[in-house]
Design a protein around this motif. Structure first.
Motif, PDB file in Angstrom:
ATOM      1  N   LEU A  52       0.827  -1.209   0.000  1.00  0.00           N
ATOM      2  CA  LEU A  52       0.000   0.000   0.000  1.00  0.00           C
ATOM      3  C   LEU A  52       0.857   1.253   0.000  1.00  0.00           C
ATOM      4  O   LEU A  52       0.379   2.341  -0.291  1.00  0.00           O
ATOM      5  CB  LEU A  52      -0.916   0.027   1.236  1.00  0.00           C
ATOM      6  N   PHE A  76      -6.618  -3.309   9.568  1.00  0.00           N
ATOM      7  CA  PHE A  76      -6.110  -2.030  10.057  1.00  0.00           C
ATOM      8  C   PHE A  76      -6.472  -1.832  11.524  1.00  0.00           C
ATOM      9  O   PHE A  76      -7.338  -2.509  12.076  1.00  0.00           O
ATOM     10  CB  PHE A  76      -6.681  -0.893   9.209  1.00  0.00           C
ATOM     11  N   LEU A  82     -18.595  -1.897   6.103  1.00  0.00           N
ATOM     12  CA  LEU A  82     -19.668  -1.336   5.282  1.00  0.00           C
ATOM     13  C   LEU A  82     -20.970  -1.282   6.073  1.00  0.00           C
ATOM     14  O   LEU A  82     -21.203  -2.113   6.951  1.00  0.00           O
ATOM     15  CB  LEU A  82     -19.902  -2.200   4.045  1.00  0.00           C
ATOM     16  N   ARG A  83     -21.805  -0.309   5.736  1.00  0.00           N
ATOM     17  CA  ARG A  83     -23.142  -0.235   6.349  1.00  0.00           C
ATOM     18  C   ARG A  83     -23.997  -1.337   5.735  1.00  0.00           C
ATOM     19  O   ARG A  83     -24.765  -1.116   4.812  1.00  0.00           O
ATOM     20  CB  ARG A  83     -23.775   1.124   6.050  1.00  0.00           C
ATOM     21  N   PRO A  96     -13.220  -9.485  -5.404  1.00  0.00           N
ATOM     22  CA  PRO A  96     -12.295  -9.389  -6.534  1.00  0.00           C
ATOM     23  C   PRO A  96     -11.741 -10.743  -6.948  1.00  0.00           C
ATOM     24  O   PRO A  96     -11.177 -10.871  -8.024  1.00  0.00           O
ATOM     25  CB  PRO A  96     -11.169  -8.492  -6.002  1.00  0.00           C
ATOM     26  N   MET A 144     -10.229 -14.570   2.790  1.00  0.00           N
ATOM     27  CA  MET A 144      -9.448 -14.447   1.556  1.00  0.00           C
ATOM     28  C   MET A 144      -8.352 -15.514   1.483  1.00  0.00           C
ATOM     29  O   MET A 144      -7.673 -15.642   0.478  1.00  0.00           O
ATOM     30  CB  MET A 144      -8.806 -13.048   1.485  1.00  0.00           C
TER      31      MET A 144
ATOM     32  N   GLU C 126     -12.715   7.188   3.851  1.00  0.00           N
ATOM     33  CA  GLU C 126     -12.825   6.226   4.944  1.00  0.00           C
ATOM     34  C   GLU C 126     -12.359   4.826   4.519  1.00  0.00           C
ATOM     35  O   GLU C 126     -11.716   4.119   5.274  1.00  0.00           O
ATOM     36  CB  GLU C 126     -14.309   6.150   5.352  1.00  0.00           C
ATOM     37  N   TYR C 127     -12.703   4.434   3.290  1.00  0.00           N
ATOM     38  CA  TYR C 127     -12.527   3.046   2.877  1.00  0.00           C
ATOM     39  C   TYR C 127     -11.281   2.792   2.034  1.00  0.00           C
ATOM     40  O   TYR C 127     -10.974   1.654   1.726  1.00  0.00           O
ATOM     41  CB  TYR C 127     -13.734   2.577   2.051  1.00  0.00           C
ATOM     42  N   ASN C 129      -8.057   2.637   2.335  1.00  0.00           N
ATOM     43  CA  ASN C 129      -7.094   1.634   2.785  1.00  0.00           C
ATOM     44  C   ASN C 129      -7.645   0.229   2.655  1.00  0.00           C
ATOM     45  O   ASN C 129      -6.986  -0.663   2.127  1.00  0.00           O
ATOM     46  CB  ASN C 129      -6.759   1.879   4.257  1.00  0.00           C
ATOM     47  N   GLU C 130      -8.857   0.051   3.161  1.00  0.00           N
ATOM     48  CA  GLU C 130      -9.453  -1.285   3.169  1.00  0.00           C
ATOM     49  C   GLU C 130      -9.573  -1.834   1.742  1.00  0.00           C
ATOM     50  O   GLU C 130      -9.164  -2.957   1.462  1.00  0.00           O
ATOM     51  CB  GLU C 130     -10.863  -1.230   3.786  1.00  0.00           C
ATOM     52  N   PHE C 131     -10.158  -1.010   0.872  1.00  0.00           N
ATOM     53  CA  PHE C 131     -10.412  -1.492  -0.482  1.00  0.00           C
ATOM     54  C   PHE C 131      -9.109  -1.749  -1.232  1.00  0.00           C
ATOM     55  O   PHE C 131      -8.989  -2.715  -1.977  1.00  0.00           O
ATOM     56  CB  PHE C 131     -11.287  -0.494  -1.259  1.00  0.00           C
ATOM     57  N   ARG C 132      -8.129  -0.884  -1.003  1.00  0.00           N
ATOM     58  CA  ARG C 132      -6.844  -1.106  -1.687  1.00  0.00           C
ATOM     59  C   ARG C 132      -6.207  -2.394  -1.192  1.00  0.00           C
ATOM     60  O   ARG C 132      -5.646  -3.161  -1.970  1.00  0.00           O
ATOM     61  CB  ARG C 132      -5.908   0.080  -1.440  1.00  0.00           C
ATOM     62  N   SER C 133      -6.312  -2.634   0.129  1.00  0.00           N
ATOM     63  CA  SER C 133      -5.673  -3.840   0.658  1.00  0.00           C
ATOM     64  C   SER C 133      -6.376  -5.087   0.144  1.00  0.00           C
ATOM     65  O   SER C 133      -5.781  -6.145   0.048  1.00  0.00           O
ATOM     66  CB  SER C 133      -5.661  -3.811   2.185  1.00  0.00           C
ATOM     67  N   MET C 134      -7.653  -4.957  -0.198  1.00  0.00           N
ATOM     68  CA  MET C 134      -8.375  -6.106  -0.759  1.00  0.00           C
ATOM     69  C   MET C 134      -8.268  -6.160  -2.273  1.00  0.00           C
ATOM     70  O   MET C 134      -8.918  -6.978  -2.919  1.00  0.00           O
ATOM     71  CB  MET C 134      -9.846  -6.065  -0.316  1.00  0.00           C
ATOM     72  N   PHE C 136      -9.328  -4.181  -4.582  1.00  0.00           N
ATOM     73  CA  PHE C 136     -10.566  -3.920  -5.307  1.00  0.00           C
ATOM     74  C   PHE C 136     -10.262  -3.244  -6.635  1.00  0.00           C
ATOM     75  O   PHE C 136      -9.453  -2.321  -6.696  1.00  0.00           O
ATOM     76  CB  PHE C 136     -11.481  -3.007  -4.476  1.00  0.00           C
ATOM     77  N   SER C 144     -19.168  -1.004  -4.451  1.00  0.00           N
ATOM     78  CA  SER C 144     -19.241  -1.124  -2.988  1.00  0.00           C
ATOM     79  C   SER C 144     -19.513   0.220  -2.329  1.00  0.00           C
ATOM     80  O   SER C 144     -20.282   0.305  -1.373  1.00  0.00           O
ATOM     81  CB  SER C 144     -17.943  -1.712  -2.438  1.00  0.00           C
ATOM     82  N   ASP C 148     -22.634   1.127  -0.123  1.00  0.00           N
ATOM     83  CA  ASP C 148     -22.483   1.560   1.265  1.00  0.00           C
ATOM     84  C   ASP C 148     -23.215   2.874   1.517  1.00  0.00           C
ATOM     85  O   ASP C 148     -23.777   3.084   2.582  1.00  0.00           O
ATOM     86  CB  ASP C 148     -21.000   1.732   1.596  1.00  0.00           C
TER      87      ASP C 148
END
Lengths: 239, 270, 231
Positions: A52, A76, A82-83, A96, A144, C126-127, C129-134, C136, C144, C148
């Motif tokens: 990252l 993290f 997500l909501r 993905p 995953m 907000e997301y 970091n999360e999405f990059r780590s997954m 996406f 997504s 959301d």
């Protein structure tokens, strides 16, 4: 993917030196805990391992290559959910991967069972307690089936029983075959679950040793001071 | 999730667009606000539609705009009231089969107080001179409509340049809004009788001058030239032209009344 | 003034078939417009919020600027395009509901995209970091994030619906205000006002207002419910 080799890695945001000349090798097995004072660059190191954050100097190679296309997951310090339902969140990282509907559902369900959240699958993720949220974030990463799992302070701000169940899950993920690299402020936790310790201070790796030896006979003065200074305070607070 | 949305949206689109598509035979009639807003079309068109099964879609504009719309090929039939403009339209090859349909008359509308003393004359040109000499404003359509064209002809005959007069205001709108404005400003205006009779927000307005032969307002109908625009619905359009100038159509026009008063007088030459 | 208002109220008591048909057409056009504009505007807004491409800030400025696009201008442009002598004249769409839907979609898409961009940009912070780590993809990220923010995005959709229902300039020009075919609440109001029938236009205005109020109340309740349910 393994070994992952960091050579002379530097990180200097706005000219300020956070990491300078980090050399580190992560091989195929075990739980590595990165310790060090605040601002030592622990989180940034995890982000670099996850691909990252590119280093400002030096190189990172994953088994001699660039960042692998898959197989790395990261949780993290403050996971964002997500909501939506617990189930949807748990399966998010699988989207993905294009596994197909049946396999996605099966894996998600299985992982939720293993973190003890299956009974809450239909509930809203954002309404979970702190410990449950952390377990859900772990489930999301676990589903995953990563080869490398990076955890940034996985039990910060959790009460002892929640901390215990998170540690249990971390061990299970390791027995599932994932290599784990994590940071923590909790030295008791490091003693309990680390196979080896990477001690980071002043932007460099000061000491690297198997956990038992690190805590029994720290080789450097910095590590000695760190263990003595931090240990009683942390134990009193967290355990 | 994406699948669920798709399952929801596709039938919704189909339902919405499906109901909007209409298979009935129809023609677009570009006409004037005076014929539409006076309620004439609302009275005669259902009779035509019942007889022929052809739906007439009326787009009500000023005469100038109606002719421009037809020039772009966006109408099948035109029914307007500005003879010189109609003749030009036909001469340029945009329209064919022009026929007289009917006439109504223009009237001068003004405040009941009639400060300019227009009621004292029967001569429209004299009336316009009196208005220009008075203090009350004159509200012009200012929209290139047939009524606007007629008004400009009266100013010209009177030898007055209205734009040089501070009381002259151009509404740039249809007959109704112009009447609304006149009512609000206590001004004079030139209107067609049909719109006036069906107009409701009169406040202090009334007819101050009517009956001058020059206020005669003839309407003509024509088909947009199919040679220019092959998509023009020639047969259905001609059915309308034929019907409205036929005995039946003419009698229907004569039968339309508001408060017992006939608005349009058929004058097709059969 | 008061008389006009009271007369309008009494007209509401006897809404005839004719008026209901007008209200219904307004709905069909509005719903079709919003459906189309949602399918285009939401992903477009999310794309501008998330994707990094050269000229992204220009795209943002253009999107925000186009929110204020005068409907008459859009009407005239679509008119010229759909006119028989225009580039798409062959379809014969002018003076038809599809033409109105098209014009309003052009009008509403920038509005919905600009609102979506704002909402999604905040969520993306907000997301990220999360999405990059997954890992996406752009598509997964957009889907997504839109999912959301679905309850916040109701605001964008509603703004589009409001603009579509209350807009008069574009539908008047491309629809032609043909009775029983392209006459909507707003063009009918314009017409009745022109005819000096102020009570009737006021009555139609009240119908329009109550429709918009009901929609907003529904959206408000939906958000309240969602907040309780999803946090």
């Amino acid at each position: 993917m393994f070994p992952i080799k960091l050579s002379q890695v530097g990180f200097t945001p706005d000219g300020r030196s956070v990491l300078a000349g980090v050399d580190l090798e992560i091989d195929v097995d075990g739980i590595t805990v990165i310790l060090g004072p605040n601002g030592a660059g622990k989180t940034i190191l995890l982000r670099m391992l996850a691909g990252l954050q590119a280093p400002h100097g030096g190189t990172i190679r994953w088994n001699g290559n660039g960042l692998p296309a898959a197989g790395i997951a990261m949780v993290f310090q403050h996971p964002v959910l997500l909501r939506s339902s617990v189930f949807h969140n748990a399966g998010l990282g699988l989207q993905p991967l294009a596994l197909g509907r049946a396999e996605t559902l099966r894996r998600t369900q299985h992982t939720l069972e293993r973190v003890g959240l299956a009974h809450r699958a239909a509930d809203s993720a954002r309404l979970l307690s702190g410990g449950e949220r952390q377990r859900l974030a772990l489930a999301r990463a676990w589903a995953m089936q990563p080869k490398l799992l990076l955890l940034d302070e996985p039990t910060a701000a959790l009460d002892p029983s929640a901390t215990e169940s998170v540690e249990r899950i971390i061990r299970e993920i390791r027995s599932d075959g994932a290599r784990i690299v994590m940071t923590t402020h909790n030295l008791g936790q490091a003693m309990r679950i680390a196979d080896d310790i990477v001690f980071l201070a002043s932007g460099r790796v000061i000491e690297r040793a198997p956990a038992s030896r690190f805590f029994a006979r720290p080789q450097t003065n910095e590590a000695k001071l760190f263990i003595q200074g931090e240990l009683p305070w942390r134990i009193a607070f967290d355990d | 999730m994406a699948y669920r949305i798709r399952r929801l949206i596709l039938p919704l689109c189909a339902a919405l667009f499906g109901t909007l598509a209409q298979a009935d035979e129809s023609i677009v009639l570009a006409s004037t606000t005076s014929t539409d807003q006076s309620g004439l079309f609302g009275y005669i068109l259902p009779r035509f539609e019942a007889k022929t099964g052809i739906k007439v879609k009326v787009v009500a504009l000023g005469t100038g705009q109606a002719l421009d719309t037809a020039r772009r090929g966006d109408a099948d039939v035109v029914l307007v009231h500005d003879r010189p403009a109609e003749d030009k339209f036909v001469a340029e090859g945009w329209g064919v089969e022009r026929r007289d349909v009917m006439y109504n008359d223009f009237i001068v509308i003004g405040p009941k107080t009639d400060a300019a003393q227009v009621k004292a004359t029967k001569d429209v040109v004299d009336g316009f001179r009196r208005i220009a000499a008075g203090s009350a404003p004159f509200i012009s359509r200012g929209d290139k409509s047939g009524t606007h064209a007629a008004e400009l002809r009266f100013w010209k005959t009177a030898g007055i340049d209205p734009k040089a007069w501070s009381g002259y205001k151009e509404a740039g709108a249809g007959m109704g809004p112009t009447l609304n404005m006149s009512a609000a400003l206590g001004g004079y205006t030139l209107a067609d009788r049909g719109t006036w009779l069906s107009f409701k927000n009169r406040q202090d307005l009334e007819i101050v001058l009517a009956g001058d032969k020059r206020l005669f307002n003839p309407y003509g109908v024509m088909l947009v030239n199919p040679a220019k625009y092959p998509h023009v619905k020639k047969d259905a359009g001609m059915k309308f032209v034929d019907w409205i100038t036929s005995r039946e159509g003419q009698e229907t026009i004569a039968a339309y009344k508001i408060n017992g008063e006939q608005l349009f007088f058929p004058d097709a030459k059969n | 003034m008061l008389d006009t208002f009271l007369e309008a109220l009494s007209l509401l008591g006897r809404l005839d078939e004719h008026v209901l048909a007008i209200v219904w057409l307004s709905f069909k056009v509005g719903l079709s417009t919003v459906t189309l504009a949602t399918l285009i505007g939401l992903p477009l807004g999310a794309l501008v919020a998330v994707a990094s491409f050269p000229g992204r800030s220009i795209a943002t400025v253009v999107l925000n600027g186009m929110m204020g696009l005068p409907s008459v201008v859009v009407g005239v442009i679509i008119y010229l395009i759909l006119s028989r002598s225009g580039p798409l004249g062959g379809f014969g769409l002018l003076y038809s509901p599809p033409a109105m839907i098209l014009a309003q979609t052009v009008l509403v898409v920038p509005l919905m995209a600009a609102l979506t961009r704002q909402i999604i940009e905040d969520a993306w912070r907000e997301y990220a970091n999360e999405f990059r780590s997954m890992r996406f993809s752009l598509r997964h990220t957009i889907v997504s994030l839109l999912y959301d923010c679905r309850f916040s995005l109701v605001v964008a959709v509603l703004a589009g619906m409001g603009r579509s229902l209350s807009e008069v300039g574009a539908v008047m020009i491309v629809g032609g205000n043909i009775e029983g075919f392209t006459r909507t609440m707003t063009t009918a109001i314009a017409l009745e006002t022109a005819k000096g029938d102020l009570p009737l236009s006021l009555a139609l205005g009240m119908v329009l207002l109550s429709v918009v109020l009901v929609l907003n109340a529904g959206a408000y309740n939906l958000r309240q419910w969602a907040m309780r349910k999803y946090g």
